[in-house]
Structures are given as C-alpha cells and as structure tokens.
Design an enzyme around this catalytic site. Structure first.
Site, mmCIF file in Angstrom:
data_model
loop_
_atom_site.group_PDB
_atom_site.id
_atom_site.type_symbol
_atom_site.label_atom_id
_atom_site.label_comp_id
_atom_site.label_asym_id
_atom_site.label_seq_id
_atom_site.Cartn_x
_atom_site.Cartn_y
_atom_site.Cartn_z
ATOM 1 N N ASP A 33 0.829 -1.301 -0.199
ATOM 2 C CA ASP A 33 0.164 0.067 0.012
ATOM 3 C C ASP A 33 0.943 1.271 0.022
ATOM 4 O O ASP A 33 1.859 1.082 0.594
ATOM 5 C CB ASP A 33 -0.898 -0.079 1.204
ATOM 6 C CG ASP A 33 -2.115 0.852 0.907
ATOM 7 O OD1 ASP A 33 -3.261 0.229 0.826
ATOM 8 O OD2 ASP A 33 -2.141 2.264 0.968
ATOM 9 N N ALA A 79 -10.652 4.569 -5.409
ATOM 10 C CA ALA A 79 -11.677 4.744 -4.725
ATOM 11 C C ALA A 79 -12.641 3.844 -4.559
ATOM 12 O O ALA A 79 -12.850 3.068 -5.609
ATOM 13 C CB ALA A 79 -12.125 6.188 -5.463
ATOM 14 N N VAL A 117 -9.344 -6.206 -9.266
ATOM 15 C CA VAL A 117 -10.527 -6.179 -8.393
ATOM 16 C C VAL A 117 -11.228 -4.897 -8.535
ATOM 17 O O VAL A 117 -12.470 -4.846 -8.151
ATOM 18 C CB VAL A 117 -10.050 -6.856 -6.958
ATOM 19 C CG1 VAL A 117 -11.350 -6.896 -6.112
ATOM 20 C CG2 VAL A 117 -9.439 -8.136 -7.257
ATOM 21 N N ASP A 122 -14.464 -4.377 -15.022
ATOM 22 C CA ASP A 122 -14.229 -4.645 -16.453
ATOM 23 C C ASP A 122 -13.581 -3.563 -17.229
ATOM 24 O O ASP A 122 -12.675 -3.844 -17.942
ATOM 25 C CB ASP A 122 -15.872 -5.013 -17.205
ATOM 26 C CG ASP A 122 -16.643 -5.879 -16.495
ATOM 27 O OD1 ASP A 122 -16.288 -7.000 -16.426
ATOM 28 O OD2 ASP A 122 -17.341 -5.486 -15.662
ATOM 29 N N HIS A 174 -19.620 -6.885 -14.595
ATOM 30 C CA HIS A 174 -19.760 -6.972 -13.297
ATOM 31 C C HIS A 174 -20.529 -5.655 -12.751
ATOM 32 O O HIS A 174 -19.998 -4.919 -12.249
ATOM 33 C CB HIS A 174 -18.341 -7.017 -12.450
ATOM 34 C CG HIS A 174 -18.521 -7.072 -10.843
ATOM 35 N ND1 HIS A 174 -19.231 -8.123 -10.122
ATOM 36 C CD2 HIS A 174 -18.131 -6.272 -9.915
ATOM 37 C CE1 HIS A 174 -19.277 -7.620 -8.866
ATOM 38 N NE2 HIS A 174 -18.398 -6.689 -8.802
HETATM 39 N N1 LIG Z 1 -14.864 -6.474 -8.040
HETATM 40 C C1 LIG Z 1 -15.395 -6.644 -6.868
HETATM 41 O O1 LIG Z 1 -16.277 -7.562 -6.810
HETATM 42 C C2 LIG Z 1 -15.382 -5.595 -6.065
HETATM 43 C C3 LIG Z 1 -15.899 -5.809 -4.492
HETATM 44 C C4 LIG Z 1 -15.718 -5.093 -3.651
HETATM 45 C C5 LIG Z 1 -15.011 -4.009 -3.745
HETATM 46 N N2 LIG Z 1 -14.348 -3.691 -4.964
HETATM 47 C C6 LIG Z 1 -13.248 -2.470 -5.486
HETATM 48 O O2 LIG Z 1 -12.175 -2.664 -4.610
HETATM 49 C C7 LIG Z 1 -11.221 -1.413 -4.519
HETATM 50 C C8 LIG Z 1 -10.925 -1.464 -3.122
HETATM 51 O O3 LIG Z 1 -12.263 -1.376 -2.221
HETATM 52 P P1 LIG Z 1 -11.700 -1.091 -0.588
HETATM 53 O O4 LIG Z 1 -13.094 -1.102 -0.206
HETATM 54 O O5 LIG Z 1 -10.666 -1.860 -0.325
HETATM 55 O O6 LIG Z 1 -11.176 0.374 -0.605
HETATM 56 P P2 LIG Z 1 -10.328 1.102 0.463
HETATM 57 O O7 LIG Z 1 -10.601 2.487 0.398
HETATM 58 O O8 LIG Z 1 -10.685 0.328 1.889
HETATM 59 O O9 LIG Z 1 -8.809 0.824 0.165
HETATM 60 C C9 LIG Z 1 -8.195 1.273 -1.047
HETATM 61 C C10 LIG Z 1 -6.579 1.108 -0.671
HETATM 62 O O10 LIG Z 1 -5.855 1.639 -1.875
HETATM 63 C C11 LIG Z 1 -4.785 2.236 -1.212
HETATM 64 N N3 LIG Z 1 -4.763 3.180 -2.473
HETATM 65 C C12 LIG Z 1 -5.312 4.199 -3.153
HETATM 66 N N4 LIG Z 1 -4.931 4.661 -4.262
HETATM 67 C C13 LIG Z 1 -3.600 4.066 -4.071
HETATM 68 C C14 LIG Z 1 -2.339 4.343 -5.045
HETATM 69 N N5 LIG Z 1 -2.304 5.199 -6.030
HETATM 70 N N6 LIG Z 1 -1.323 3.359 -4.702
HETATM 71 C C15 LIG Z 1 -1.194 2.696 -3.998
HETATM 72 N N7 LIG Z 1 -2.403 2.372 -2.815
HETATM 73 C C16 LIG Z 1 -3.595 3.090 -3.140
HETATM 74 C C17 LIG Z 1 -5.322 3.115 -0.128
HETATM 75 O O11 LIG Z 1 -4.356 3.530 0.683
HETATM 76 C C18 LIG Z 1 -6.200 2.040 0.476
HETATM 77 O O12 LIG Z 1 -5.405 1.400 1.580
HETATM 78 C C19 LIG Z 1 -12.608 -0.372 -5.163
HETATM 79 O O13 LIG Z 1 -12.423 0.052 -6.183
HETATM 80 C C20 LIG Z 1 -13.710 -1.119 -5.066
HETATM 81 O O14 LIG Z 1 -14.971 -0.834 -5.564
HETATM 82 C C21 LIG Z 1 -14.465 -4.576 -6.007
#
Ligand SMILES: NC(=O)c1ccc[n+]([C@@H]2O[C@H](COP(=O)([O-])OP(=O)(O)OC[C@H]3O[C@@H](n4cnc5c(N)ncnc54)[C@H](O)[C@@H]3O)[C@@H](O)[C@H]2O)c1
Length: 311
Positions: A33, A79, A117, A122, A174
C-alpha cells in the site's frame, strides 16, 4: 515457491490477503500500500494467524519493486463505490491509477498474472490491458465470479438442492447489466426448466427472485457496512489458486472478448479456463436470442464507459 502480491491494504486488499492465508493458497503473500504503515498493520495482524494454520509468510511493503517475485498480482487499490454510486461512477478516478500501476508492474514482474478487483472491474481490466505490454491472457478481472456464487447459493435454497449441484452462470458486466444465462442452467445434468419446483412457485418466479437477489446483494451489504470485502476476497482467492496450482478451472472472469463473440474490443465476463498462464482457453457460450441481446447491451454499456475516459 509460489508468491502472490496484493496491491492495496484497504478493506478488500486485507480481506484478500487474509483469504489467501486461510486457504493456504501460496507460500508467500506480499501486501503493498502507498500507506506502508497500513500494509504493515494488516500484514502483522494476518501473520498472527499463520502459526496457528500453515507454513506461510506475509510481507508488508510500501515499495512496488518488492513485488518482483510474484506469480500473481491482485490489484485492489482505488476509490471505493459509496452508497448511491454505481461502479461506473468511480471510473475516472481509478483509471489513471490503474494504468500507472500496470506499467510499473511490467517492469517489476513482467511474467505475473495480473488480477484486477478495483471497480468498475471490467473497464479497469481493459485499462490495465491497454497500458500493459503483458499478453491479454495474463490480465484478467475477477468479473462475475462472486455474482455467480451468489446466484447458485440463492437458486440452491429456492430449489432445495445443494448449491454445488446448481450450474448457472452470470456473464457480462460486473454491474447492473450482468445477467444469468438461464438457457443453459442445469441442476446436475437436468436442465433447470425440467426440475420439479416447490409447490405453488413458477420457474419464472424462481428465476426473477434469484436474479434480483444476486443483483441487489452488493448494494444491500454496502447500505449496512459501507463496503464489501469477504465475499469478493474468497472469489479472488479461488481464482488465484487456479493460477498458482494450474488448476484449469472454469470461471466467468473479465477477459477481452474473443473474436467469435463479435462484441468488439470490450472486456467482460465470459467462460474462461484459468491456469498458470492466466486464461488458458475460452469456452464457447451458447445463448438464446434474448441472452445474446443482453450480452450486446452489457458490452455497449462497457464500451461507452471506456470511451468516456477519452472525452
Ligand atoms: N470487483 C469486486 O467484486 C469488488 C468488490 C468490492 C470492492 N471492489 C473494489 O475494490 C476497490 C478497493 O475497495 P476497498 O473497500 O478496499 O477500498 P479502501 O479505500 O478500503 O482501500 C483502498 C486502498 O488503496 C490504497 N490506495 C489508493 N490509491 C492508491 C495508489 N495510487 N497507490 C497505492 N495504494 C493506493 C489506499 O491507501 C487504501 O488502503 C474499490 O475499487 C472497490 O470498488 C471490487
């Protein structure tokens, strides 16, 4: 020795790292991270489970260069979708971040399979594909694997059979335009339309209820806890395991649509055999005329979201 890297130590990244450990998916998990302390906090917490479970190692880092030995890289940064937003609403913010990371990974671990993820998964998989020099087979998104699990769980309950005997898949985006392929759904070897139903319930009612429950599930969880993490983490861990162990397992993952679908350069969930090389094979999907129209609609929505990035 197998090594999996997770980019992002947020809700999803931490849950993915934890699932990889709980399921003993690989030998080493590296969690990155930009907030290195956060990566350490999550890694150390998960590491405390290891002596109780398995011979594994989890390493935190704030430096992408430490991902050089990874066989699979799971990207979860960006985000997150907040209540009332669609996955496509956060696209602009995440596209630049993902393209940058995809290019950096080309230098650090050019042979790894990259699994997206971050949402909208997509479109961001397509962004990563275009930014990276990696073969298309090695850039995939977790797609509708979770949606399919939700559908089978609900259908199994409604039909009174074990969910593993329900063979029904969700394809396309998705997101809101994803749809179950009912025309080929079976319970065991029996077509769904021939399965005896509980008294007083029609097949259309069961299909509508299962499809609606699948579509609304993520939103319902968001409204209650603000994000989703454990379900997607298990889906990701199963895909990662298929790569690490070269399982050649079938998943509906986000892939560049093969030519035979005539959908253009879009990325969306289609049946794909996943192994050590990422997508090892695409399996043909037989669709009714209505389902074909739904797939085209899903592709058109994703194409227009991708094009919106350029404007
Ligand atoms: N595909 C799926 O089924 C699914 C399901 C749930 C969430 N998601 C997606 O997963 C992503 C993360 O969700 P979350 O709840 O963990 O968010 P979160 O805000 O809890 O975590 C995001 C993390 O990314 C880090 N981060 C952000 N920009 C960064 C960068 N440029 N370099 C390094 N680290 C960086 C932040 O420090 C943070 O720790 C979102 O896009 C969410 O929509 C996808």
């Amino acid at each position: 020795m197998s090594e999996v890297a997770v980019i992002g130590a947020g809700h999803v990244g931490a849950a993915v790292a934890n699932a990889l450990v709980l399921l003993r998916t690989c030998d080493v998990v590296t969690i990155y991270d930009r907030d290195a302390a956060r990566a350490e906090g999550e890694a150390w917490d998960i590491a405390d489970a290891i002596p109780l479970l398995a011979q594994m190692e989890i390493r935190p880092t704030g430096d992408l260069a430490d991902l050089r030995g990874a066989d699979v890289v799971v990207i979860t940064i960006g985000a997150t979708v907040t209540t009332g937003q669609s996955r496509l609403d956060v696209l602009g913010a995440n596209a630049g971040i993902i393209a940058g990371v995809a290019r950096e990974l080309d230098a650090v671990c050019p042979d790894a399979v990259v699994l997206l993820v971050s949402n909208p998964v997509d479109v961001l998989t397509r962004v990563a594909l275009e930014a990276s020099a990696r073969p298309a087979a090695r850039v995939i998104g977790c797609g509708t694997v979770l949606d399919g699990a939700r559908l089978r769980q609900r259908l199994g309950r409604l039909l009174g059979v074990e969910r593993e005997d329900v063979h029904a898949y969700v394809v396309g985006e998705h997101g809101d335009s994803a749809f179950p392929v009912w025309s080929s759904a079976t319970v065991g070897a029996t077509p769904l339309r021939d399965v005896e139903l509980p008294d007083g319930v029609s097949l259309a009612q069961i299909q509508d209820e299962a499809a609606a429950a699948t579509r609304l599930r993520g939103r319902s969880i968001h409204e209650r806890k603000g994000f989703t993490s454990y379900g997607v983490a298990a889906a990701v861990a199963r895909i990662v395991r298929a790569v690490v162990r070269d399982e050649r397992r079938l998943f509906m993952v986000s892939v560049k649509a093969p030519e035979r679908y005539r959908l253009g350069p879009v990325v969306l969930s289609l049946p794909s055999v996943i192994g050590a090389g990422g997508v090892e094979r695409h399996l043909p999907l037989s669709l009714s005329a209505d389902e074909r129209a739904l797939l085209e609609r899903s592709a058109a929505i994703l194409e227009s979201a991708y094009r919106s990035l350029a404007s």
